[in-house]
Design a protein around this motif. Structure first.
Motif, PDB file in Angstrom:
ATOM      1  N   SER A  19      10.066 -55.879 -20.827  1.00 38.47           N
ATOM      2  CA  SER A  19       9.829 -56.226 -22.395  1.00 38.47           C
ATOM      3  C   SER A  19       9.138 -55.021 -23.321  1.00 38.47           C
ATOM      4  N   GLY A  20       8.482 -54.388 -22.598  1.00 42.10           N
ATOM      5  CA  GLY A  20       8.043 -53.006 -23.478  1.00 42.10           C
ATOM      6  C   GLY A  20       8.882 -52.185 -23.952  1.00 42.10           C
ATOM      7  N   PRO A  21       9.679 -51.660 -22.989  1.00 42.43           N
ATOM      8  CA  PRO A  21      10.989 -50.882 -23.589  1.00 42.43           C
ATOM      9  C   PRO A  21      11.612 -51.589 -24.595  1.00 42.43           C
ATOM     10  N   LEU A  22      12.111 -52.703 -24.419  1.00 43.55           N
ATOM     11  CA  LEU A  22      12.958 -53.519 -25.128  1.00 43.55           C
ATOM     12  C   LEU A  22      12.350 -53.520 -26.607  1.00 43.55           C
ATOM     13  N   VAL A  23      11.051 -54.032 -26.762  1.00 42.74           N
ATOM     14  CA  VAL A  23      10.142 -53.932 -28.030  1.00 42.74           C
ATOM     15  C   VAL A  23      10.165 -52.439 -28.584  1.00 42.74           C
ATOM     16  N   HIS A 117       3.906 -40.768 -21.457  1.00 44.21           N
ATOM     17  CA  HIS A 117       2.969 -42.063 -21.019  1.00 44.21           C
ATOM     18  C   HIS A 117       3.712 -42.671 -19.793  1.00 44.21           C
ATOM     19  N   TYR A 118       4.985 -42.792 -19.959  1.00 51.82           N
ATOM     20  CA  TYR A 118       5.601 -43.656 -18.922  1.00 51.82           C
ATOM     21  C   TYR A 118       5.477 -43.069 -17.558  1.00 51.82           C
ATOM     22  N   LEU A 119       4.900 -41.724 -17.209  1.00 50.16           N
ATOM     23  CA  LEU A 119       4.622 -41.512 -16.122  1.00 50.16           C
ATOM     24  C   LEU A 119       3.772 -42.185 -15.309  1.00 50.16           C
ATOM     25  N   ARG A 128      10.275 -45.904  -9.383  1.00 46.69           N
ATOM     26  CA  ARG A 128      10.714 -44.674  -9.785  1.00 46.69           C
ATOM     27  C   ARG A 128      11.391 -44.963 -11.119  1.00 46.69           C
ATOM     28  N   LEU A 129      12.127 -45.843 -11.649  1.00 43.73           N
ATOM     29  CA  LEU A 129      12.782 -45.951 -12.539  1.00 43.73           C
ATOM     30  C   LEU A 129      12.071 -45.521 -13.848  1.00 43.73           C
ATOM     31  N   TYR A 130      10.558 -45.569 -13.857  1.00 41.33           N
ATOM     32  CA  TYR A 130       9.813 -45.047 -14.795  1.00 41.33           C
ATOM     33  C   TYR A 130       9.946 -43.560 -15.073  1.00 41.33           C
ATOM     34  N   GLY A 131       9.879 -42.836 -13.754  1.00 40.86           N
ATOM     35  CA  GLY A 131      10.153 -41.586 -13.749  1.00 40.86           C
ATOM     36  C   GLY A 131      11.297 -40.898 -14.594  1.00 40.86           C
ATOM     37  N   VAL A 132      12.319 -41.742 -14.209  1.00 37.50           N
ATOM     38  CA  VAL A 132      13.778 -41.184 -14.822  1.00 37.50           C
ATOM     39  C   VAL A 132      13.439 -41.632 -16.489  1.00 37.50           C
ATOM     40  N   LEU A 133      13.030 -42.736 -16.799  1.00 32.13           N
ATOM     41  CA  LEU A 133      12.750 -43.112 -18.251  1.00 32.13           C
ATOM     42  C   LEU A 133      11.807 -42.080 -18.933  1.00 32.13           C
ATOM     43  N   ALA A 134      10.697 -41.436 -18.281  1.00 30.48           N
ATOM     44  CA  ALA A 134      10.100 -40.570 -18.707  1.00 30.48           C
ATOM     45  C   ALA A 134      10.560 -39.172 -18.754  1.00 30.48           C
ATOM     46  N   GLY A 135      11.502 -38.996 -17.912  1.00 34.37           N
ATOM     47  CA  GLY A 135      12.256 -37.693 -17.929  1.00 34.37           C
ATOM     48  C   GLY A 135      13.084 -37.479 -18.911  1.00 34.37           C
ATOM     49  N   HIS A 192      17.583 -49.025  -5.002  1.00 34.92           N
ATOM     50  CA  HIS A 192      19.029 -49.766  -4.833  1.00 34.92           C
ATOM     51  C   HIS A 192      19.756 -49.907  -6.124  1.00 34.92           C
ATOM     52  N   LEU A 193      19.071 -49.531  -7.333  1.00 35.65           N
ATOM     53  CA  LEU A 193      20.050 -49.495  -8.558  1.00 35.65           C
ATOM     54  C   LEU A 193      20.678 -47.982  -8.730  1.00 35.65           C
ATOM     55  N   GLY A 194      20.434 -47.311  -7.597  1.00 38.02           N
ATOM     56  CA  GLY A 194      21.077 -45.946  -7.894  1.00 38.02           C
ATOM     57  C   GLY A 194      20.183 -45.069  -8.799  1.00 38.02           C
ATOM     58  N   LEU A 195      18.895 -45.411  -8.940  1.00 38.38           N
ATOM     59  CA  LEU A 195      18.263 -44.621 -10.075  1.00 38.38           C
ATOM     60  C   LEU A 195      17.141 -43.712  -9.230  1.00 38.38           C
TER      61      LEU A 195
END
Length: 195
Positions: A19-23, A117-119, A128-135, A192-195
């Motif tokens: 919900s955070g990234p959605l908002v 901040h997402y790190l 780990r998905l948050y590392g991808v988002l941050a990157g 498992h999501l390939g991320l």
């Protein structure tokens, strides 16, 4: 409470944090629109004030979904979550200062701040998905500032799209973990999501 148990609590209560990234995507789209059709100062105002509303609006989404919307009082992850949250408005003050001197740098600089901040969410959620988002957010912001200046005006829209798209695997990861609690380590790290 050990770290993995705390991370499971955070993933469960905040539904993987989707919900955070959605908002945030909506707020970034509003800031990008303000930048494009009003003025850079309007984008600064929208992003700064809107950024302060992300947690309350995200909590409303979680409440509407039924179930908990907040970690229990005294949970060990509350401090890390609050510390992470305060980095954004403080960092945005620097982006605003930069944007008053060079308006085209405001949105890319803000992407770098929000991405950084997402790190902390990697440790907070154990995902780990948050590392991808941050990157991705940092890369878009840095590319717009240093490599492809033509992206500066569109960087707010790109950030909004990245945040919106990231909400999907975050939510899916939560659903997988909720349906298969025994495999929470796999679901929690999003591999498992390939991320």
């Amino acid at each position: 409470m050990d770290v993995e148990a705390a991370q499971r609590d955070v993933r469960r209560v905040y539904r993987g944090g989707f919900s955070g990234p959605l908002v945030s995507a909506v707020i970034w789209a509003a800031a990008a629109a303000a930048y494009q059709w009003v003025a850079a100062a309007a984008a600064m105002t929208v992003l700064f004030i809107g950024g302060m509303l992300i947690f309350p609006l995200s909590s409303l989404i979680l409440k509407a979904m039924k179930g908990p919307a907040f970690l229990p009082k005294g949970h060990p992850s509350i401090a890390l979550a609050m510390q992470s949250a305060f980095t954004v408005p403080l960092g945005l003050l620097v982006a605003i200062a930069l944007g008053t001197l060079a308006p085209s740098l405001f949105l890319p600089a803000s992407l770098i701040i929000v991405g950084a901040h997402y790190l902390t969410f990697i440790s907070l959620y154990g995902m780990r998905l948050y590392g991808v988002l941050a990157g991705v957010l940092v890369a878009v912001g840095a590319a717009a500032i240093f490599v492809v200046p033509a992206l500066r005006g569109a960087s707010g829209w790109i950030g909004a799209a990245v945040l919106l798209v990231s909400a999907i695997p975050l939510f899916v990861s939560h659903r997988v973990e909720a349906q298969h609690p025994d495999s929470s380590r796999v679901a929690g790290d999003s591999s498992h999501l390939g991320l």
